[in-house]
Write an enzyme that holds these catalytic residues in place. Structure first.
Site, PDB file in Angstrom:
ATOM      1  CB  ALA A 290      -0.936   0.096   1.204  1.00  0.00           C
TER       2      ALA A 290
ATOM      3  CG  ASP B  64       2.855  -4.952  10.335  1.00  0.00           C
ATOM      4  OD1 ASP B  64       3.888  -5.182  10.821  1.00  0.00           O
ATOM      5  OD2 ASP B  64       2.658  -4.354   9.422  1.00  0.00           O
TER       6      ASP B  64
ATOM      7  CE  LYS C 120       5.518  -2.129  10.154  1.00  0.00           C
ATOM      8  NZ  LYS C 120       6.221  -2.360   8.896  1.00  0.00           N
TER       9      LYS C 120
ATOM     10  CG  ASN D 199       2.223  -0.170  11.503  1.00  0.00           C
ATOM     11  OD1 ASN D 199       2.392   0.659  10.731  1.00  0.00           O
ATOM     12  ND2 ASN D 199       2.141  -1.534  11.237  1.00  0.00           N
TER      13      ASN D 199
HETATM   14  C1  C58 Z   1       3.016   6.674   9.349  1.00  0.00           C
HETATM   15  N1  C58 Z   1       3.984   5.565   9.735  1.00  0.00           N
HETATM   16  S1  C58 Z   1      -1.334   2.143   7.188  1.00  0.00           S
HETATM   17  C2  C58 Z   1       3.163   6.744   7.780  1.00  0.00           C
HETATM   18  N2  C58 Z   1       2.534   5.617   7.469  1.00  0.00           N
HETATM   19  C3  C58 Z   1       1.300   5.363   7.581  1.00  0.00           C
HETATM   20  N3  C58 Z   1       0.321   6.122   8.403  1.00  0.00           N
HETATM   21  C4  C58 Z   1      -1.183   6.020   8.462  1.00  0.00           C
HETATM   22  N4  C58 Z   1      -1.627   4.785   8.236  1.00  0.00           N
HETATM   23  C5  C58 Z   1      -0.912   3.838   7.722  1.00  0.00           C
HETATM   24  N5  C58 Z   1      -3.187   8.797  10.343  1.00  0.00           N
HETATM   25  C6  C58 Z   1       0.432   4.126   7.047  1.00  0.00           C
HETATM   26  C7  C58 Z   1       1.148   2.906   6.513  1.00  0.00           C
HETATM   27  C8  C58 Z   1      -0.037   1.886   6.417  1.00  0.00           C
HETATM   28  C9  C58 Z   1       0.296   0.789   5.617  1.00  0.00           C
HETATM   29  C10 C58 Z   1       1.523   0.652   4.664  1.00  0.00           C
HETATM   30  C11 C58 Z   1       2.582   1.462   5.509  1.00  0.00           C
HETATM   31  C12 C58 Z   1       2.407   2.781   5.861  1.00  0.00           C
HETATM   32  C13 C58 Z   1      -1.873   6.845   9.210  1.00  0.00           C
HETATM   33  C14 C58 Z   1      -3.032   6.740   9.649  1.00  0.00           C
HETATM   34  C15 C58 Z   1      -3.805   7.895  10.099  1.00  0.00           C
HETATM   35  C16 C58 Z   1      -1.735   9.091  10.170  1.00  0.00           C
HETATM   36  C17 C58 Z   1      -1.089   8.096   9.542  1.00  0.00           C
HETATM   37  C18 C58 Z   1       3.745   7.999   9.750  1.00  0.00           C
HETATM   38  C19 C58 Z   1       3.098   9.358   9.664  1.00  0.00           C
HETATM   39  C20 C58 Z   1       2.179   9.312  10.585  1.00  0.00           C
HETATM   40  C21 C58 Z   1       1.308  10.522  10.742  1.00  0.00           C
HETATM   41  C22 C58 Z   1       1.548  11.542   9.489  1.00  0.00           C
HETATM   42  C23 C58 Z   1       2.236  11.418   8.689  1.00  0.00           C
HETATM   43  C24 C58 Z   1       3.270  10.009   8.592  1.00  0.00           C
END
Ligand code: C58
Length: 522
Positions: free
Chosen positions: A193, A305, A307, A310
């Site tokens: 994704a 998952d 880590k 997440n």
């Molecule tokens: C955060 N590790 S589901 C960025 N990646 C993701 N952020 C969020 N959901 C997901 N509000 C991811 C990933 C997913 C599956 C593939 C791998 C990445 C998310 C959900 C709700 C914010 C982020 C780092 C981050 C957090 C907040 C803002 C920007 C970046």
């Protein structure tokens, strides 16, 4: 012959090991903090930030019978079972194909095959680039094919037409489409994704949007995970420490999950700035995570998952777990499963040993994560291994997880050392959180003595750290890796779409009624 349960898993490991073309993974990849940065927020010397965010993977299962190595496959042509001679058809992966001699059999017949495999030669393993640019294993012989839902499905069913708000009767449920959102930036990536920060044009509210290419989903042996992810989202919407779902929709090539946006970045990002956390902070995060995991476990879900990437922080500093793409649902107490999946550094020994496993794997991962928070490095990080190519591989990491005695830094308190040893017990039967007392053993552990669990679950405990945020779109807490990435989605490729069985995604559309009514208040 009684088939050894470990064989499937060992074969998966074997397929990883014999993959010559796969780039050698450096030990550096699993090291969390190589040295001290010049100033908080600066990269460490030689630090490559992208290495921290290694995606979780599901490995394809291989089944060995009589010298055959079977892999589940879907067939778009008329295929016949070499054992019972009947047609192989139906939904999903109806049959097994030997990756060596190409023998086709029903899934239900594969254990009965008496004809030995005629070809002991293993096809070269092809490295397939997935959407992420990461490498996953793919067999040269297995090409993606359309499922055969009916005996004669010559033309694939047309994709469901996107539903537009104005086409709907007043009062009927509205579905969203891509045009309703402005894509702001890429914030994350995984093996399956891409995750974007988006704005719902009508309300100007910000959301995270997880985008999955259908071609990748249908390429996977176990296609139920999209459905699982949606179910878990529905369950999760009722818990303060789990991200909730706003809506789901699709285009011919992609699936979209619109997720409530959590603004404070993730624990990986914060750890990169803090080096290591004071025990009080780590205790708070570990306790909130424990409540989230326990909530999922009580509802039959293994998260699989956990880590640093997440674990998100909201604007106040409470945690929220994201990404339910690896979850396993429908697990009752005492039930087990055996799929080999997760992120290398966090994979529990029982998964590596090929054993059946249950909720225990999440408590192991919490041990690894808590160790990382307290020690500022992974428990499986061996500094001197960096230059030795034999010790630079993923399988060496697995060997370390299985065999090495975990050393707890002497600087940690006795209670912290005890909770880490509890979670990082290589025997799941003896692991903290997995025994008779189960969750109560965690709640009553001396390390968590100061936690008021009920207050904590009500978000009545003030978090130890408040992310610095200026405005809803403040990007200060976001990982810098993706800042230059173009935010657009590549145009649909008709030849790829032609291969997708759209019927698998029927009914994917969803709107969370609670969030909808909230929106109307704006
Ligand atoms: C955060 N590790 S589901 C960025 N990646 C993701 N952020 C969020 N959901 C997901 N509000 C991811 C990933 C997913 C599956 C593939 C791998 C990445 C998310 C959900 C709700 C914010 C982020 C780092 C981050 C957090 C907040 C803002 C920007 C970046």
């Amino acid at each position: 012959m009684v088939r050894n349960k470990n064989e499937d898993c060992l074969l998966e490991l074997f397929s990883l090991l014999c993959d010559q073309k796969k780039p050698v993974k450096k030990w550096r990849d699993v090291r969390v903090f190589p040295n001290v940065p010049a100033a908080p927020g600066m990269p460490c010397a030689g630090e490559d930030r992208s290495i921290y965010r290694r995606g979780a993977r599901r490995w394809r299962k291989l089944y060995r019978v009589n010298g055959h190595i079977f892999q589940a496959k879907r067939f778009n042509r008329r295929a016949f079972c070499a054992f019972c001679q009947d047609r192989i058809w139906g939904l999903g992966r109806q049959g097994f194909k030997c990756i060596q001699c190409k023998l086709l059999v029903h899934k239900k017949c594969h254990k009965l095959v008496q004809k030995p495999c005629s070809n002991e030669h293993v096809d070269p393993v092809e490295v397939k680039e997935d959407a992420n640019g990461e490498s996953t294993l793919g067999r040269a012989s297995s090409v993606r094919s359309r499922a055969e839902p009916e005996p004669l499905p010559e033309t694939p069913p047309a994709p469901p037409a996107p539903v537009r708000a104005e086409d709907l009767e007043p009062g009927s449920q509205r579905h969203y489409s891509l045009e309703d959102f402005e894509l702001i930036r890429v914030i994350g990536r995984g093996s399956y994704a891409k995750v974007l920060m988006v704005e719902l044009k009508r309300t100007k509210r910000v959301y995270a949007m997880k985008v999955i290419k259908k071609a990748l989903v249908t390429d996977d042996e176990d296609i139920d995970w999209v459905q699982t992810e949606k179910h878990v989202f529905e369950t999760a919407s009722n818990h303060p420490f789990l991200v909730g779902l706003h809506s789901c929709f699709q285009t011919p090539s992609r699936l979209f999950f619109v997720i409530e946006f959590v603004r404070g970045g993730d624990l990986m990002f914060h750890m990169q700035r803090q080096r290591r956390l004071p025990e009080e902070h780590a205790r708070f995060y570990a306790a909130e995570i424990s409540l989230a995991l326990h909530f999922l476990h009580e509802r039959g879900v293994i998260y699989r998952d956990l880590k640093l990437d997440n674990v998100l922080l909201d604007h106040e500093g409470h945690i929220k777990l994201t990404d339910y793409g690896m979850c396993k649902e429908g697990v009752r107490p005492g039930d087990t499963t055996s799929t080999f999946c997760g992120t290398p550094n966090y994979i529990a020994p029982e998964i590596l040993r090929g054993e059946e496993y249950g909720f225990s794997v999440d408590w192991w991962a919490l041990g690894v994560l808590t160790y990382e928070m307290l020690a500022g490095r992974s428990p499986f990080d061996i500094a001197q291994a960096a230059d030795n190519p034999d010790q630079n591989t993923e399988d060496y990491l697995f060997q370390v997880i299985l065999e090495k005695t975990i050393r707890i830094p002497r600087s940690l308190s006795v209670k912290a050392a005890s909770v880490l040893k509890g979670f990082l017990n290589k025997n799941p039967a003896e692991r903290l959180g997995c025994g008779e007392g189960a969750f109560l053993d965690i709640v009553n552990h001396p390390f968590f003595k100061s936690i008021e669990w009920e207050m904590l679950e009500q978000k009545q405990v003030v978090p130890p750290f408040k992310p610095r945020l200026e405005g809803e779109r403040d990007l200060a807490n976001f990982p810098p890796e993706f800042t230059d990435e173009p935010v657009h989605l590549t145009p649909d490729d008709d030849t790829v779409i032609a291969d997708i069985d759209q019927s698998e995604f029927e009914g994917f559309e969803y709107v969370n009624p609670l969030l909808m009514s909230l929106e109307d208040c704006v």
